[in-house]
Design an enzyme around this catalytic site. Structure first.
Site, PDB file in Angstrom:
ATOM      1  N   LYS A  83       0.843  -1.197   0.000  1.00 49.27           N
ATOM      2  CA  LYS A  83       0.000   0.000   0.000  1.00 49.27           C
ATOM      3  C   LYS A  83       0.879   1.247   0.000  1.00 49.27           C
ATOM      4  O   LYS A  83       1.819   1.363   0.796  1.00 49.27           O
ATOM      5  CB  LYS A  83      -0.877  -0.040   1.256  1.00 49.27           C
TER       6      LYS A  83
HETATM    7  O1  G3P Z   1      -8.104   1.857   5.701  1.00 47.03           O
HETATM    8  C1  G3P Z   1      -8.488   3.110   5.298  1.00 47.03           C
HETATM    9  C2  G3P Z   1      -9.922   3.516   5.580  1.00 47.03           C
HETATM   10  O2  G3P Z   1     -10.809   2.465   5.363  1.00 47.03           O
HETATM   11  C3  G3P Z   1     -10.102   4.301   6.825  1.00 47.03           C
HETATM   12  O3  G3P Z   1     -11.436   4.503   7.206  1.00 47.03           O
HETATM   13  O4  G3P Z   1     -13.163   5.308   8.771  1.00 47.03           O
HETATM   14  O5  G3P Z   1     -10.743   5.850   9.209  1.00 47.03           O
HETATM   15  O6  G3P Z   1     -11.969   6.949   7.343  1.00 47.03           O
HETATM   16  P1  G3P Z   1     -11.834   5.707   8.191  1.00 47.03           P
END
Ligand code: G3P
Length: 220
Positions: A83
């Site tokens: 990633k």
């Molecule tokens: O892994 C990245 C992403 O899915 C993060 O989600 O909820 O922290 O914006 P969030």
């Protein structure tokens, strides 16, 4: 749509894997740090639990070190996807790793233009963040639709992974929009099971069965 779990927590991954519906895992520096273990060790343990693409993120910010870290991460297990953040250096590293057949997931994507760059660089996966765009008053799901259309128009092989999904409604909308993958926190995956009519139906079926057959199981 493939379902990935967006967690590095081994207990959550074990529970999800037991259901037989988890196709892969995404992690990021925040999720790895939350578990407190060395990234290589943590990722190796994740690979033992889920048989599918496992994204592990670099933390270097310059292309040269991203490539070095990416190669190290890729050596952990054949299922690792490296990633990389959607920066100039991230795209440069993506081009280099892709040419070496190392699969990449370009993350922190917030515009269709950025997604176009990732596809041109040979990304295996692009990760647009739906919830974080919603948070600042933009339509995150429109981004998924737009990227899917652009990739389809030009036959790009890069898979669209809807990230930052916060609710079951987000998951369904991402599937309707044509995302190849949705990555979900464990809580959201668990919520997808729920419906009060399912619970009510089971209660009625059991009541009717017990009235006639008491505790007898279904036998051949
Ligand atoms: O892994 C990245 C992403 O899915 C993060 O989600 O909820 O922290 O914006 P969030």
């Amino acid at each position: 749509m493939k379902i990935f779990l967006d967690t590095a927590n081994l207990d959550e991954l074990k529970k999800g894997a037991e259901w037989g519906i988890v196709d892969g895992v995404t992690t990021n520096p925040t999720l790895i740090a939350r578990e407190g273990r060395d990234i290589k060790e943590q990722v190796r343990m994740i690979c033992d639990i889920v048989d599918g693409d496992i994204s592990a993120e670099v933390v270097a910010l310059d292309a040269e070190n991203m490539v070095r870290e990416g190669r190290e991460l890729a050596r952990i297990h054949p299922n690792i996807v490296v990633k990389l953040p959607l920066t100039r250096d991230g795209i440069k590293a993506c081009s280099t790793l892709s040419k070496d057949n190392i699969r990449t997931n370009v993350t922190l994507c917030f515009t269709a233009g950025q997604a176009l760059l990732a596809a041109k660089a040979g990304a295996y996966i692009i990760s647009p963040f739906v919830g974080r765009l919603d948070d600042i008053g933009y339509d995150g799901m429109q981004l998924i639709r737009s990227i899917c259309t652009i990739y389809k128009n030009y036959g790009f092989q890069t898979q669209v992974l809807a990230a930052s999904l916060r609710s079951p409604l987000h998951v369904v909308a991402a599937a309707e929009a044509g995302a190849h993958i949705g990555t979900l926190p464990f809580k959201v995956l668990d919520m997808l099971f729920n419906h009060p009519l399912t619970d009510k139906g089971i209660e009625q079926f059991m009541k009717d069965w017990h009235k006639v057959f008491q505790d007898a199981p279904v036998t051949a």
